[in-house]
Design a protein around this motif. Structure first.
Motif, PDB file in Angstrom:
ATOM      1  N   GLU A 144       0.831  -1.216   0.000  1.00  0.00           N
ATOM      2  CA  GLU A 144       0.000   0.000   0.000  1.00  0.00           C
ATOM      3  C   GLU A 144       0.860   1.259   0.000  1.00  0.00           C
ATOM      4  O   GLU A 144       0.525   2.259  -0.629  1.00  0.00           O
ATOM      5  CB  GLU A 144      -0.947  -0.001   1.208  1.00  0.00           C
ATOM      6  CG  GLU A 144      -2.137  -0.929   0.976  1.00  0.00           C
ATOM      7  CD  GLU A 144      -2.921  -1.228   2.234  1.00  0.00           C
ATOM      8  OE1 GLU A 144      -2.816  -0.443   3.197  1.00  0.00           O
ATOM      9  OE2 GLU A 144      -3.623  -2.255   2.251  1.00  0.00           O
ATOM     10  N   LEU A 145       1.986   1.192   0.701  1.00  0.00           N
ATOM     11  CA  LEU A 145       2.889   2.356   0.706  1.00  0.00           C
ATOM     12  C   LEU A 145       3.675   2.444  -0.609  1.00  0.00           C
ATOM     13  O   LEU A 145       4.093   3.519  -1.009  1.00  0.00           O
ATOM     14  CB  LEU A 145       3.880   2.271   1.879  1.00  0.00           C
ATOM     15  CG  LEU A 145       3.323   2.499   3.283  1.00  0.00           C
ATOM     16  CD1 LEU A 145       4.410   2.255   4.332  1.00  0.00           C
ATOM     17  CD2 LEU A 145       2.776   3.918   3.438  1.00  0.00           C
ATOM     18  N   GLY A 146       3.897   1.298  -1.243  1.00  0.00           N
ATOM     19  CA  GLY A 146       4.632   1.265  -2.509  1.00  0.00           C
ATOM     20  C   GLY A 146       6.128   1.426  -2.355  1.00  0.00           C
ATOM     21  O   GLY A 146       6.814   1.902  -3.265  1.00  0.00           O
ATOM     22  N   VAL A 147       6.654   1.014  -1.183  1.00  0.00           N
ATOM     23  CA  VAL A 147       8.093   1.195  -0.944  1.00  0.00           C
ATOM     24  C   VAL A 147       8.896  -0.045  -1.365  1.00  0.00           C
ATOM     25  O   VAL A 147       8.358  -1.155  -1.427  1.00  0.00           O
ATOM     26  CB  VAL A 147       8.382   1.510   0.540  1.00  0.00           C
ATOM     27  CG1 VAL A 147       7.820   2.868   0.919  1.00  0.00           C
ATOM     28  CG2 VAL A 147       7.820   0.427   1.466  1.00  0.00           C
ATOM     29  N   ASP A 148      10.174   0.168  -1.635  1.00  0.00           N
ATOM     30  CA  ASP A 148      11.071  -0.936  -1.989  1.00  0.00           C
ATOM     31  C   ASP A 148      11.892  -1.366  -0.783  1.00  0.00           C
ATOM     32  O   ASP A 148      12.354  -2.504  -0.722  1.00  0.00           O
ATOM     33  CB  ASP A 148      12.024  -0.494  -3.108  1.00  0.00           C
ATOM     34  CG  ASP A 148      11.247  -0.003  -4.317  1.00  0.00           C
ATOM     35  OD1 ASP A 148      10.529  -0.817  -4.915  1.00  0.00           O
ATOM     36  OD2 ASP A 148      11.327   1.206  -4.626  1.00  0.00           O
ATOM     37  N   LEU A 149      12.089  -0.426   0.151  1.00  0.00           N
ATOM     38  CA  LEU A 149      12.881  -0.712   1.355  1.00  0.00           C
ATOM     39  C   LEU A 149      12.218  -0.025   2.544  1.00  0.00           C
ATOM     40  O   LEU A 149      11.705   1.092   2.404  1.00  0.00           O
ATOM     41  CB  LEU A 149      14.305  -0.168   1.193  1.00  0.00           C
ATOM     42  CG  LEU A 149      15.073  -0.676  -0.025  1.00  0.00           C
ATOM     43  CD1 LEU A 149      15.576   0.494  -0.864  1.00  0.00           C
ATOM     44  CD2 LEU A 149      16.228  -1.564   0.390  1.00  0.00           C
ATOM     45  N   LEU A 150      12.224  -0.702   3.693  1.00  0.00           N
ATOM     46  CA  LEU A 150      11.578  -0.118   4.884  1.00  0.00           C
ATOM     47  C   LEU A 150      12.332  -0.565   6.133  1.00  0.00           C
ATOM     48  O   LEU A 150      12.624  -1.750   6.305  1.00  0.00           O
ATOM     49  CB  LEU A 150      10.112  -0.568   4.918  1.00  0.00           C
ATOM     50  CG  LEU A 150       9.232  -0.111   6.083  1.00  0.00           C
ATOM     51  CD1 LEU A 150       7.802   0.127   5.586  1.00  0.00           C
ATOM     52  CD2 LEU A 150       9.213  -1.125   7.218  1.00  0.00           C
ATOM     53  N   SER A 151      12.656   0.411   6.998  1.00  0.00           N
ATOM     54  CA  SER A 151      13.391   0.098   8.234  1.00  0.00           C
ATOM     55  C   SER A 151      12.434   0.043   9.408  1.00  0.00           C
ATOM     56  O   SER A 151      11.524   0.877   9.512  1.00  0.00           O
ATOM     57  CB  SER A 151      14.412   1.199   8.542  1.00  0.00           C
ATOM     58  OG  SER A 151      15.244   1.435   7.442  1.00  0.00           O
ATOM     59  N   LEU A 152      12.673  -0.910  10.312  1.00  0.00           N
ATOM     60  CA  LEU A 152      11.904  -0.949  11.558  1.00  0.00           C
ATOM     61  C   LEU A 152      12.808  -1.371  12.709  1.00  0.00           C
ATOM     62  O   LEU A 152      13.887  -1.932  12.498  1.00  0.00           O
ATOM     63  CB  LEU A 152      10.686  -1.881  11.422  1.00  0.00           C
ATOM     64  CG  LEU A 152      10.920  -3.370  11.155  1.00  0.00           C
ATOM     65  CD1 LEU A 152      10.972  -4.144  12.465  1.00  0.00           C
ATOM     66  CD2 LEU A 152       9.801  -3.921  10.288  1.00  0.00           C
ATOM     67  N   SER A 153      12.354  -1.067  13.920  1.00  0.00           N
ATOM     68  CA  SER A 153      13.171  -1.319  15.107  1.00  0.00           C
ATOM     69  C   SER A 153      12.299  -1.834  16.245  1.00  0.00           C
ATOM     70  O   SER A 153      11.257  -1.251  16.548  1.00  0.00           O
ATOM     71  CB  SER A 153      13.858  -0.006  15.507  1.00  0.00           C
ATOM     72  OG  SER A 153      14.530  -0.168  16.732  1.00  0.00           O
ATOM     73  N   ALA A 154      12.748  -2.919  16.910  1.00  0.00           N
ATOM     74  CA  ALA A 154      11.911  -3.591  17.909  1.00  0.00           C
ATOM     75  C   ALA A 154      11.647  -2.756  19.153  1.00  0.00           C
ATOM     76  O   ALA A 154      10.565  -2.822  19.726  1.00  0.00           O
ATOM     77  CB  ALA A 154      12.561  -4.915  18.317  1.00  0.00           C
ATOM     78  N   HIS A 155      12.651  -1.951  19.582  1.00  0.00           N
ATOM     79  CA  HIS A 155      12.472  -1.293  20.886  1.00  0.00           C
ATOM     80  C   HIS A 155      11.478  -0.142  20.859  1.00  0.00           C
ATOM     81  O   HIS A 155      11.213   0.482  21.878  1.00  0.00           O
ATOM     82  CB  HIS A 155      13.826  -0.869  21.486  1.00  0.00           C
ATOM     83  CG  HIS A 155      14.464   0.333  20.882  1.00  0.00           C
ATOM     84  ND1 HIS A 155      14.427   1.566  21.493  1.00  0.00           N
ATOM     85  CD2 HIS A 155      15.168   0.508  19.736  1.00  0.00           C
ATOM     86  CE1 HIS A 155      15.100   2.447  20.749  1.00  0.00           C
ATOM     87  NE2 HIS A 155      15.556   1.822  19.692  1.00  0.00           N
ATOM     88  N   LYS A 156      10.922   0.153  19.680  1.00  0.00           N
ATOM     89  CA  LYS A 156       9.871   1.175  19.613  1.00  0.00           C
ATOM     90  C   LYS A 156       8.489   0.535  19.697  1.00  0.00           C
ATOM     91  O   LYS A 156       7.484   1.229  19.710  1.00  0.00           O
ATOM     92  CB  LYS A 156       9.990   1.979  18.316  1.00  0.00           C
ATOM     93  CG  LYS A 156      11.370   2.529  18.024  1.00  0.00           C
ATOM     94  CD  LYS A 156      11.773   3.691  18.912  1.00  0.00           C
ATOM     95  CE  LYS A 156      13.116   4.249  18.428  1.00  0.00           C
ATOM     96  NZ  LYS A 156      13.543   5.402  19.193  1.00  0.00           N
ATOM     97  N   LEU A 157       8.439  -0.799  19.675  1.00  0.00           N
ATOM     98  CA  LEU A 157       7.129  -1.474  19.734  1.00  0.00           C
ATOM     99  C   LEU A 157       7.106  -2.555  20.810  1.00  0.00           C
ATOM    100  O   LEU A 157       6.571  -3.634  20.605  1.00  0.00           O
ATOM    101  CB  LEU A 157       6.666  -1.991  18.363  1.00  0.00           C
ATOM    102  CG  LEU A 157       7.514  -2.969  17.569  1.00  0.00           C
ATOM    103  CD1 LEU A 157       6.632  -4.069  16.968  1.00  0.00           C
ATOM    104  CD2 LEU A 157       8.261  -2.282  16.464  1.00  0.00           C
ATOM    105  N   TYR A 158       7.713  -2.233  21.954  1.00  0.00           N
ATOM    106  CA  TYR A 158       7.678  -3.110  23.138  1.00  0.00           C
ATOM    107  C   TYR A 158       8.521  -4.370  22.982  1.00  0.00           C
ATOM    108  O   TYR A 158       8.312  -5.357  23.669  1.00  0.00           O
ATOM    109  CB  TYR A 158       6.212  -3.432  23.529  1.00  0.00           C
ATOM    110  CG  TYR A 158       5.361  -2.193  23.521  1.00  0.00           C
ATOM    111  CD1 TYR A 158       5.540  -1.226  24.491  1.00  0.00           C
ATOM    112  CD2 TYR A 158       4.435  -1.947  22.496  1.00  0.00           C
ATOM    113  CE1 TYR A 158       4.818  -0.038  24.467  1.00  0.00           C
ATOM    114  CE2 TYR A 158       3.702  -0.769  22.461  1.00  0.00           C
ATOM    115  CZ  TYR A 158       3.902   0.173  23.458  1.00  0.00           C
ATOM    116  OH  TYR A 158       3.185   1.342  23.421  1.00  0.00           O
ATOM    117  N   GLY A 159       9.487  -4.312  22.050  1.00  0.00           N
ATOM    118  CA  GLY A 159      10.456  -5.392  21.882  1.00  0.00           C
ATOM    119  C   GLY A 159      11.792  -4.964  22.479  1.00  0.00           C
ATOM    120  O   GLY A 159      11.915  -3.866  23.033  1.00  0.00           O
TER     121      GLY A 159
END
Ligand code: PLP
Length: 390
Positions: free
Chosen positions: A190-205
């Motif tokens: 839906e966003l149409g991105v080719d690359l996306l960064s995420l990080s666990a400690h921002k979502l209770y990980g």
């Protein structure tokens, strides 16, 4: 004193269920996923299942997930990895002036290696214009990197619109979604991105684990070389327990997201209204509606954010001024100045970010304490004294 934690954008507490999911992989199931024996295979199986869960949260295929040591490494890999693998095609990258340092610094490093970078401006709400992206593209552009939501002011960027432009131009699009994954719907198609960064400690990980989504077919070079783990994209023995923790956090976020968006948006608006009705000469930073559910960022005129922060801390309230990383520098936030705030307004900024364990009672305490702190500091403010003399 029971502390009131309102700095969820800096980091979140570990969800107890995440800790429980991780524990076996820190104790009896300690195998190396590359080992052939059953203990190793158990760990490999856990990493495989985790990959599926993380992929499911963002609508990706599991083979498109590369585990990294966090958001910073994912951003570095996206930017430097694309630059190195596509240099023959071009040497120009487009980003924005309000990105996290994890994007800005690798861009600045690439400039020293001969790449050219365009840092797009933003409007007064911290919004990037898709039209500006379009105008910035040249025949040499290989990558556009625009964050999904800003960590300081919470403004959500028009990524899907930007993707239409990058797709048409045949340019890769990366988004730093560290502040959005697990908090608002994020779907790579839906966003149409080719690359996306995420990080666990921002979502209770746990801290120190994240991932980069790399769309199938994207030409990217690894930036960490060694034993060839993660199909050669990211060498190093997998952080199995943290990977399992990230996956558990992703799973929990998926179940709780809709309710949390409703609850936190209403708490956020309640807090903003409360601040405006109790404190004069205050401004809301960031977009009034297109913003992260738990983000309240204000500038209180005539006083310093640091002074408010210390006084809040004495009252047991944890907030932040600017971003956690830049607040040690005492320079005005690059995000707020890019949005057109004066240095004084930027210095008077305060960020409250709410999350899973934030209650209305806690917000009521802040609404009682903050106006008292502001009055006390304004009474001795050299800025205000200077003004009244004129
Ligand atoms: N990008 C954004 C928007 C962030 O808010 C952060 C964390 O502050 C990062 C990247 C860095 O992530 P990590 O702390 O996992 O390295």
């Amino acid at each position: 004193m029971k502390r009131i934690y309102l700095d969820y954008a800096a980091t979140t507490p570990l969800h107890p269920e995440v800790l429980n999911a991780m524990l076996p992989y820190l104790t009896e199931s300690f195998g190396n996923p590359s080992s052939i024996h059953s203990l190793g295979q158990e760990a490999k199986e856990a990493v495989g299942q985790a990959r599926q869960k993380v992929a499911a949260l963002i609508g990706a295929k599991s083979e498109e997930i590369v585990f990294t040591s966090g958001g910073t490494e994912a951003d570095n890999m996206a930017i430097i990895g694309i630059a190195l693998a596509n240099r023959a095609k071009g040497d120009h990258i487009v980003t924005s002036s309000i990105e996290h340092h994890a994007v800005l610094e690798p861009c600045q490093w690439l400039e020293k290696q001969g790449f050219s970078i365009t840092y797009l401006p933003v409007d007064g709400y911290g919004m990037v214009s898709p039209d500006d992206v379009k105008k910035a593209l040249t025949a040499r552009t290989i990558l556009v990197s625009i964050m999904h939501a800003n960590n300081e002011v919470g403004t959500i960027e028009p990524i899907a619109e930007i993707a239409k432009i990058t797709r048409e131009a045949g340019v890769y699009l990366h988004t730093d979604a560290v502040q959005t994954v697990g908090h608002i719907p994020v779907n790579v198609d839906e966003l149409g991105v080719d690359l996306l960064s995420l990080s666990a400690h921002k979502l209770y990980g746990p801290k120190g684990i994240g991932s980069l989504y790399v769309r199938k077919g994207t030409k990217i070079a690894p930036i960490i070389h060694g034993g060839g783990q993660e199909k050669g994209y990211r060498s190093g023995t997998e952080n199995v327990a943290s990977i399992v923790g990230l996956a558990k956090a992703a799973e929990l976020a998926q179940h709780e997201m809709a309710d949390e968006i409703r609850r936190l948006s209403s708490l956020r608006d309640y807090m903003i209204e409360g601040i405006f009705s109790r404190i004069s000469n205050v401004r809301l930073n960031g977009h009034p509606t297109i913003r992260l559910p738990g983000n309240v960022n204000i500038s209180v005129e005539y006083i310093e954010g640091e002074a408010m922060l210390l006084n809040l801390d004495l009252a047991g309230i944890c907030a932040s001024t600017g971003s956690a990383c830049s607040s040690a520098k005492l320079e005005p936030s690059h995000v707020l100045t890019a949005m057109g705030l004066t240095h004084t307004q930027a210095h008077g900024s305060l960020r409250f970010t709410m999350g899973k364990w934030t209650t209305k009672e806690e917000i009521d305490i802040v609404l009682e304490v903050l106006p008292q702190i502001v009055s006390k500091l304004r009474a001795v403010s050299p800025l205000l004294r200077g003004l009244s003399k004129r």
